[in-house]
Design a protein around this motif. Structure first.
Motif, PDB file in Angstrom:
ATOM      1  N   GLU A  38      23.128  43.046  32.852  1.00 27.99           N
ATOM      2  CA  GLU A  38      22.959  43.715  34.136  1.00 27.99           C
ATOM      3  C   GLU A  38      24.245  43.720  34.954  1.00 27.99           C
ATOM      4  O   GLU A  38      24.376  44.474  35.909  1.00 27.99           O
ATOM      5  N   ARG A  39      25.178  42.856  34.587  1.00 32.22           N
ATOM      6  CA  ARG A  39      26.455  42.799  35.301  1.00 32.22           C
ATOM      7  C   ARG A  39      27.593  43.361  34.457  1.00 32.22           C
ATOM      8  O   ARG A  39      28.763  43.087  34.717  1.00 32.22           O
ATOM      9  N   ALA A  40      27.240  44.157  33.459  1.00 33.03           N
ATOM     10  CA  ALA A  40      28.250  44.682  32.536  1.00 33.03           C
ATOM     11  C   ALA A  40      29.270  45.556  33.246  1.00 33.03           C
ATOM     12  O   ALA A  40      30.480  45.443  33.007  1.00 33.03           O
ATOM     13  N   SER A  41      28.810  46.460  34.153  1.00 33.99           N
ATOM     14  CA  SER A  41      29.755  47.341  34.850  1.00 33.99           C
ATOM     15  C   SER A  41      30.721  46.536  35.711  1.00 33.99           C
ATOM     16  O   SER A  41      31.915  46.833  35.772  1.00 33.99           O
ATOM     17  N   GLN A  42      30.212  45.494  36.370  1.00 35.66           N
ATOM     18  CA  GLN A  42      31.083  44.648  37.188  1.00 35.66           C
ATOM     19  C   GLN A  42      32.101  43.920  36.327  1.00 35.66           C
ATOM     20  O   GLN A  42      33.284  43.862  36.657  1.00 35.66           O
ATOM     21  N   ARG A  43      31.615  43.348  35.222  1.00 35.66           N
ATOM     22  CA  ARG A  43      32.501  42.572  34.352  1.00 35.66           C
ATOM     23  C   ARG A  43      33.586  43.469  33.747  1.00 35.66           C
ATOM     24  O   ARG A  43      34.749  43.090  33.658  1.00 35.66           O
ATOM     25  N   LEU A  44      33.192  44.676  33.339  1.00 32.73           N
ATOM     26  CA  LEU A  44      34.165  45.578  32.733  1.00 32.73           C
ATOM     27  C   LEU A  44      35.155  46.096  33.771  1.00 32.73           C
ATOM     28  O   LEU A  44      36.340  46.239  33.491  1.00 32.73           O
ATOM     29  N   ASN A  45      34.679  46.348  34.993  1.00 36.30           N
ATOM     30  CA  ASN A  45      35.604  46.755  36.053  1.00 36.30           C
ATOM     31  C   ASN A  45      36.575  45.625  36.386  1.00 36.30           C
ATOM     32  O   ASN A  45      37.749  45.864  36.665  1.00 36.30           O
ATOM     33  N   PHE A  46      36.086  44.374  36.348  1.00 36.38           N
ATOM     34  CA  PHE A  46      36.963  43.225  36.596  1.00 36.38           C
ATOM     35  C   PHE A  46      38.039  43.141  35.526  1.00 36.38           C
ATOM     36  O   PHE A  46      39.237  42.997  35.829  1.00 36.38           O
ATOM     37  N   ALA A  47      37.647  43.246  34.250  1.00 34.84           N
ATOM     38  CA  ALA A  47      38.625  43.189  33.160  1.00 34.84           C
ATOM     39  C   ALA A  47      39.587  44.366  33.245  1.00 34.84           C
ATOM     40  O   ALA A  47      40.796  44.214  33.048  1.00 34.84           O
ATOM     41  N   ALA A  98      43.989  47.705  42.784  1.00 35.65           N
ATOM     42  CA  ALA A  98      43.191  47.273  43.928  1.00 35.65           C
ATOM     43  C   ALA A  98      41.822  47.948  43.915  1.00 35.65           C
ATOM     44  O   ALA A  98      40.796  47.320  44.227  1.00 35.65           O
ATOM     45  N   GLY A  99      41.804  49.222  43.532  1.00 38.43           N
ATOM     46  CA  GLY A  99      40.541  49.945  43.475  1.00 38.43           C
ATOM     47  C   GLY A  99      39.567  49.320  42.497  1.00 38.43           C
ATOM     48  O   GLY A  99      38.347  49.323  42.732  1.00 38.43           O
ATOM     49  N   ARG A 100      40.075  48.757  41.410  1.00 39.76           N
ATOM     50  CA  ARG A 100      39.172  48.134  40.441  1.00 39.76           C
ATOM     51  C   ARG A 100      38.572  46.839  40.990  1.00 39.76           C
ATOM     52  O   ARG A 100      37.387  46.576  40.805  1.00 39.76           O
ATOM     53  N   PHE A 101      39.369  46.033  41.671  1.00 36.81           N
ATOM     54  CA  PHE A 101      38.816  44.827  42.281  1.00 36.81           C
ATOM     55  C   PHE A 101      37.838  45.190  43.392  1.00 36.81           C
ATOM     56  O   PHE A 101      36.748  44.622  43.496  1.00 36.81           O
ATOM     57  N   ILE A 102      38.223  46.136  44.235  1.00 37.33           N
ATOM     58  CA  ILE A 102      37.355  46.558  45.329  1.00 37.33           C
ATOM     59  C   ILE A 102      36.098  47.213  44.787  1.00 37.33           C
ATOM     60  O   ILE A 102      34.982  46.976  45.280  1.00 37.33           O
ATOM     61  N   GLY A 103      36.259  48.047  43.742  1.00 39.70           N
ATOM     62  CA  GLY A 103      35.101  48.690  43.133  1.00 39.70           C
ATOM     63  C   GLY A 103      34.132  47.681  42.549  1.00 39.70           C
ATOM     64  O   GLY A 103      32.911  47.825  42.670  1.00 39.70           O
ATOM     65  N   THR A 104      34.659  46.621  41.912  1.00 40.32           N
ATOM     66  CA  THR A 104      33.809  45.563  41.372  1.00 40.32           C
ATOM     67  C   THR A 104      32.992  44.922  42.481  1.00 40.32           C
ATOM     68  O   THR A 104      31.792  44.661  42.323  1.00 40.32           O
ATOM     69  N   ALA A 105      33.639  44.672  43.638  1.00 40.87           N
ATOM     70  CA  ALA A 105      32.934  44.075  44.772  1.00 40.87           C
ATOM     71  C   ALA A 105      31.900  45.040  45.350  1.00 40.87           C
ATOM     72  O   ALA A 105      30.773  44.642  45.685  1.00 40.87           O
ATOM     73  N   LEU A 106      32.261  46.309  45.468  1.00 39.45           N
ATOM     74  CA  LEU A 106      31.335  47.296  46.041  1.00 39.45           C
ATOM     75  C   LEU A 106      30.089  47.459  45.186  1.00 39.45           C
ATOM     76  O   LEU A 106      28.997  47.759  45.709  1.00 39.45           O
ATOM     77  N   MET A 107      30.230  47.268  43.870  1.00 36.96           N
ATOM     78  CA  MET A 107      29.074  47.429  42.991  1.00 36.96           C
ATOM     79  C   MET A 107      28.034  46.338  43.172  1.00 36.96           C
ATOM     80  O   MET A 107      26.931  46.430  42.629  1.00 36.96           O
ATOM     81  N   GLN A 108      28.381  45.292  43.947  1.00 36.73           N
ATOM     82  CA  GLN A 108      27.372  44.298  44.314  1.00 36.73           C
ATOM     83  C   GLN A 108      26.326  44.917  45.229  1.00 36.73           C
ATOM     84  O   GLN A 108      25.173  44.490  45.256  1.00 36.73           O
ATOM     85  N   ARG A 109      26.747  45.965  46.002  1.00 36.53           N
ATOM     86  CA  ARG A 109      25.868  46.565  47.006  1.00 36.53           C
ATOM     87  C   ARG A 109      25.568  48.033  46.744  1.00 36.53           C
ATOM     88  O   ARG A 109      24.571  48.558  47.246  1.00 36.53           O
ATOM     89  N   ILE A 110      26.433  48.707  46.013  1.00 36.46           N
ATOM     90  CA  ILE A 110      26.290  50.144  45.789  1.00 36.46           C
ATOM     91  C   ILE A 110      26.107  50.401  44.300  1.00 36.46           C
ATOM     92  O   ILE A 110      26.834  49.849  43.472  1.00 36.46           O
ATOM     93  N   ASP A 111      25.145  51.240  43.966  1.00 39.06           N
ATOM     94  CA  ASP A 111      24.906  51.595  42.567  1.00 39.06           C
ATOM     95  C   ASP A 111      26.160  52.200  41.944  1.00 39.06           C
ATOM     96  O   ASP A 111      26.867  53.000  42.572  1.00 39.06           O
ATOM     97  N   ALA A 112      26.440  51.819  40.697  1.00 41.05           N
ATOM     98  CA  ALA A 112      27.671  52.248  40.029  1.00 41.05           C
ATOM     99  C   ALA A 112      27.761  53.771  39.921  1.00 41.05           C
ATOM    100  O   ALA A 112      28.837  54.352  40.111  1.00 41.05           O
ATOM    101  N   THR A 113      26.640  54.444  39.641  1.00 42.45           N
ATOM    102  CA  THR A 113      26.686  55.896  39.505  1.00 42.45           C
ATOM    103  C   THR A 113      26.970  56.579  40.840  1.00 42.45           C
ATOM    104  O   THR A 113      27.675  57.588  40.900  1.00 42.45           O
TER     105      THR A 113
END
Length: 439
Positions: A150-159, A306-321
């Motif tokens: 369930e956290r695959a998108s976050q983990r991949l954005n982090f990497a 920076a966008g990837r780190f910020i995007g990873t954080a935003l996906m905690q609250r906003i749907d990835a799609t």
């Protein structure tokens, strides 16, 4: 290999919900994440090489754009063999094979610079790209499988943020160690004697030797660490027998098919923007030195990171799609501004596209393989093959530049590519909403 077996589809021995990285594999996760940095260096050195080879080998923009065609052709041709090799021998073998090819290609730059043959440089880039194809085919699904699905998108954005860091560092290294700082106008070159002109071009060609030798050494050290680090064992044999596992049946999966198309256009936009950024800046601000233009590209790629780190954080609250859709729409506008505005407004808009491109590749990838389970080893190479978009668009953009006499109109092509990504995001979002239980 470690003693733990993961069955991505059946759920056996999965990480506990909420765990970002499975216990005991943090060092392995860190090393696999470092691969994202490595292939970013190769990818983004190309943006410097396009300008450098125009000087060293007397190429025009269309000819120099062929660098990206050959590089991403390597991705296209080797992604599927990489997936097949990993199905037979495992992810670790695929990673080591990729690192070996990468180092070999980097070493080939030394003789290529000595003889100054464009074809030899292109062959070396093809070998590097082949190695990068192995690395991307292995690392992306491996990161997805390292923890809670369930956290695959976050983990991949982090990497992938470390891919952004590599992209940020590459233009700085290239600006300092590949660009000589010596620039001559067409009139200056025409006034040189044949012997002096040949010496100048030879000197410019040899500027690539040291950076690529150092890169080969670093790759060797990473390969040694990968050979001995503890990694989770990922078995793919227990895919659901009710679901056909051939290439064509897998490609018929709606999420995967859409991801392949979206990735093709996204990578085409990304490579097209970055490939001609230095030329774009020089055209709109002729007084800007090449090294300064390279540093501006580096700033743009810092925004990407920076966008990837910020995007990873935003996906905690906003749907990835939803986030993917918003970022794609913003980039349509920025690319149009870059194509139609003047001076530093256009340059600034083009720089900003990197921030909003940041989440696109990993999000599209994770959405494409999310529900494939044991068939991910077949689906992942197909998405990696879509990177061929990076081979298609830069030469076309170079031709548009040749036909119009300016690089600006070519930036309308990335705008169209971002529109395709926006359509994909909207479609996946609509399908996900239909799948939600009522009440």
């Amino acid at each position: 290999m470690g003693s733990v077996t993961i069955f991505p589809e059946t759920g056996n021995d999965r990480a506990p919900r909420g765990r970002f990285v499975r216990q005991g594999y943090l060092a392995g996760f860190a090393l696999v994440t470092s691969l994202f940095f490595l292939w970013a260096i190769a990818n983004n050195f190309n943006d410097i090489l396009i300008r450098q080879f125009q000087k060293a080998l007397a190429l025009n923009r269309a000819e120099a754009g062929f660098i990206q065609f050959v590089f991403y052709l390597g991705y296209f041709t080797m992604a599927l063999p990489a997936g097949m090799l990993m199905r037979r021998f495992g992810y670790r073998a695929g990673i080591l094979c990729g690192l070996g090819l990468y180092a070999t290609g980097a070493l080939l730059f030394y003789p290529a610079a000595e003889i100054r043959e464009y074809g030899v440089f292109l062959a070396a880039l093809f070998v590097i790209a082949s190695g990068a194809a192995f690395l991307e085919t292995a690392a992306n699904p491996y990161i997805v499988a390292f923890g809670d699905p369930e956290r695959a998108s976050q983990r991949l954005n982090f990497a992938q943020a470390f891919n952004g860091f590599g992209g940020f560092v590459a233009p700085i290294i290239g600006g300092l160690f590949i660009f000589s700082g010596v620039e001559h106008s067409a009139a200056d070159l025409a006034a040189m004697s044949p012997a002096r002109l040949a010496a100048y071009r030879a000197s410019e060609a040899q500027m690539v030797q040291t950076p690529y030798l150092v890169l080969a050494l670093v790759i060797g050290c990473i390969a040694l660490a990968i050979a001995f680090v503890r990694l989770p064992r990922i078995e793919q044999q227990r895919a659901d027998s009710a679901r056909p596992s051939g290439l064509l049946p897998v490609l018929r999966e709606p999420a995967l098919a859409g991801a392949v198309i979206a990735q093709f256009f996204y990578v085409g936009a990304q490579v097209g923007v970055w490939s001609f950024f230095v030329d774009f800046t020089k055209e709109l601000s002729p007084a800007t030195p090449e090294r300064t233009a390279a540093f501006l590209l580096s700033i743009s790629l810092m925004l990407f990171m920076a966008g990837r780190f910020i995007g990873t954080a935003l996906m905690q609250r906003i749907d990835a799609t939803r986030l993917l859709l918003v970022f794609a729409c913003i980039n349509i506008g920025l690319a149009v501004i870059a194509a139609l505005a003047g001076g530093w407004t256009a340059i600034g808009a083009l720089m900003l596209t990197s921030f909003f491109m940041s989440i696109m590749f990993p999000t599209i990838f994770s959405l494409g393989v999310k529900d494939l389970g044991g068939r991910a080893m077949l689906g992942a190479p197909l998405i990696i093959m879509a990177i061929i978009g990076g081979a298609v668009f830069p030469p076309i953009m170079g031709l548009v530049s040749q036909w119009t006499g300016h690089i600006q109109p070519a930036m309308l092509m990335p705008a169209g590519c971002f529109a395709v990504v926006a359509v994909y995001a909207a479609r996946v979002r609509r399908i996900a909403r239909r799948a939600l239980p009522i009440g």
